[in-house]
Scaffold this active site. Structure first.
Site, PDB file in Angstrom:
ATOM      1  N   SER A  11      43.127  41.565  32.561  1.00  0.00           N
ATOM      2  CA  SER A  11      43.071  42.818  33.312  1.00  0.00           C
ATOM      3  C   SER A  11      44.368  43.582  33.050  1.00  0.00           C
ATOM      4  O   SER A  11      44.652  43.921  31.907  1.00  0.00           O
ATOM      5  CB  SER A  11      42.842  42.523  34.807  1.00  0.00           C
ATOM      6  OG  SER A  11      42.682  43.714  35.530  1.00  0.00           O
ATOM      7  N   HIS A  38      39.226  44.295  31.938  1.00  0.00           N
ATOM      8  CA  HIS A  38      38.908  45.243  33.004  1.00  0.00           C
ATOM      9  C   HIS A  38      39.366  46.642  32.584  1.00  0.00           C
ATOM     10  O   HIS A  38      40.491  46.816  32.112  1.00  0.00           O
ATOM     11  CB  HIS A  38      39.630  44.869  34.296  1.00  0.00           C
ATOM     12  CG  HIS A  38      39.100  43.627  34.931  1.00  0.00           C
ATOM     13  ND1 HIS A  38      39.755  42.978  35.947  1.00  0.00           N
ATOM     14  CD2 HIS A  38      37.970  42.914  34.711  1.00  0.00           C
ATOM     15  CE1 HIS A  38      39.062  41.927  36.334  1.00  0.00           C
ATOM     16  NE2 HIS A  38      37.974  41.856  35.587  1.00  0.00           N
ATOM     17  N   ASP A 130      39.725  37.459  39.316  1.00  0.00           N
ATOM     18  CA  ASP A 130      38.532  37.332  38.475  1.00  0.00           C
ATOM     19  C   ASP A 130      38.827  36.348  37.335  1.00  0.00           C
ATOM     20  O   ASP A 130      39.907  36.358  36.762  1.00  0.00           O
ATOM     21  CB  ASP A 130      38.163  38.712  37.907  1.00  0.00           C
ATOM     22  CG  ASP A 130      36.825  38.716  37.182  1.00  0.00           C
ATOM     23  OD1 ASP A 130      36.004  37.802  37.410  1.00  0.00           O
ATOM     24  OD2 ASP A 130      36.590  39.648  36.398  1.00  0.00           O
TER      25      ASP A 130
END
Length: 205
Positions: A11, A38, A130
């Protein structure tokens, strides 16, 4: 044992981290790589172009039902979950997972379901959790788990979460992640070739 896929999740800070890893992989890296980074749901194909500058492998943004082929680095499209199915990918617009679509957990868990111990899962820099559950599933299915050394991450939240949840196989710097991937995948490919199985080569597109 030969590996079928490497899955990478990242991310915040992921672009620079991915460029380092991909830039340290040889052009003949024998295992397909699938990446969830992401990004904003209206993101264009800039990510693909920026990553391609760093690697001799072919960067491809996944389209539904794309065949999984060696020699390619596959990236999840903006606002779609990326799932592994036997020998191909699928895209989904199901609800976000861990506030993310694409979700790292979705990619990792589907890869573990399909390829079990033949998966290498890699968690890099990121500012949420995540990927933690997905990496746990890869480990439970006998796959290999690698996490970026948190002290070297632009954001250490994602690597720390993964390490807290999973007894990972390696915690490494970015360049060492790349070299470990090469060791694992090239040695497994040699074993496969020694068994008399023909190496796969991606068709030109």
């Amino acid at each position: 044992m030969s590996f079928k896929i490497v899955v990478i999740g990242t991310s915040l800070g992921g672009l620079s981290a991915l460029k380092i890893i991909l830039g340290n992989l040889p052009a003949d890296f024998p295992v397909p790589i699938a990446i969830v980074q992401h990004r904003h749901k209206e993101s264009n194909n800039t990510l693909q172009d920026l990553l391609q500058e760093s690697t001799l492998l072919k960067i491809r943004e996944v389209e539904d039902k794309d065949e999984i082929l060696p020699g390619y680095v596959y990236i999840a499209p903006a606002d779609y979950h990326l799932l592994v199915e036997p020998d191909h990918f699928a895209l989904s617009t199901d609800e976000p997972v861990s506030y993310a679509r694409p979700s790292i957990d979705v990619l990792f868990e589907s890869a573990a379901d399909v390829y079990t111990e033949q998966v290498i899962g890699v968690i890099l820099t990121g500012a949420n959790q995540d990927g933690m559950q997905g990496l746990k599933k890869i480990k439970a299915r006998g796959g290999i788990t690698i996490v970026q050394e948190p002290a070297t991450a632009e954001s250490d939240i994602m690597p720390e979460a993964a390490i807290s949840a999973v007894t990972v196989d390696w915690i490494l710097t970015l360049s060492n992640i790349a070299s470990q991937m090469v060791k694992l995948c090239h040695s497994s490919q040699k074993e496969t070739d020694a068994d008399g199985t023909q190496s796969q080569h991606p068709p030109s597109r």
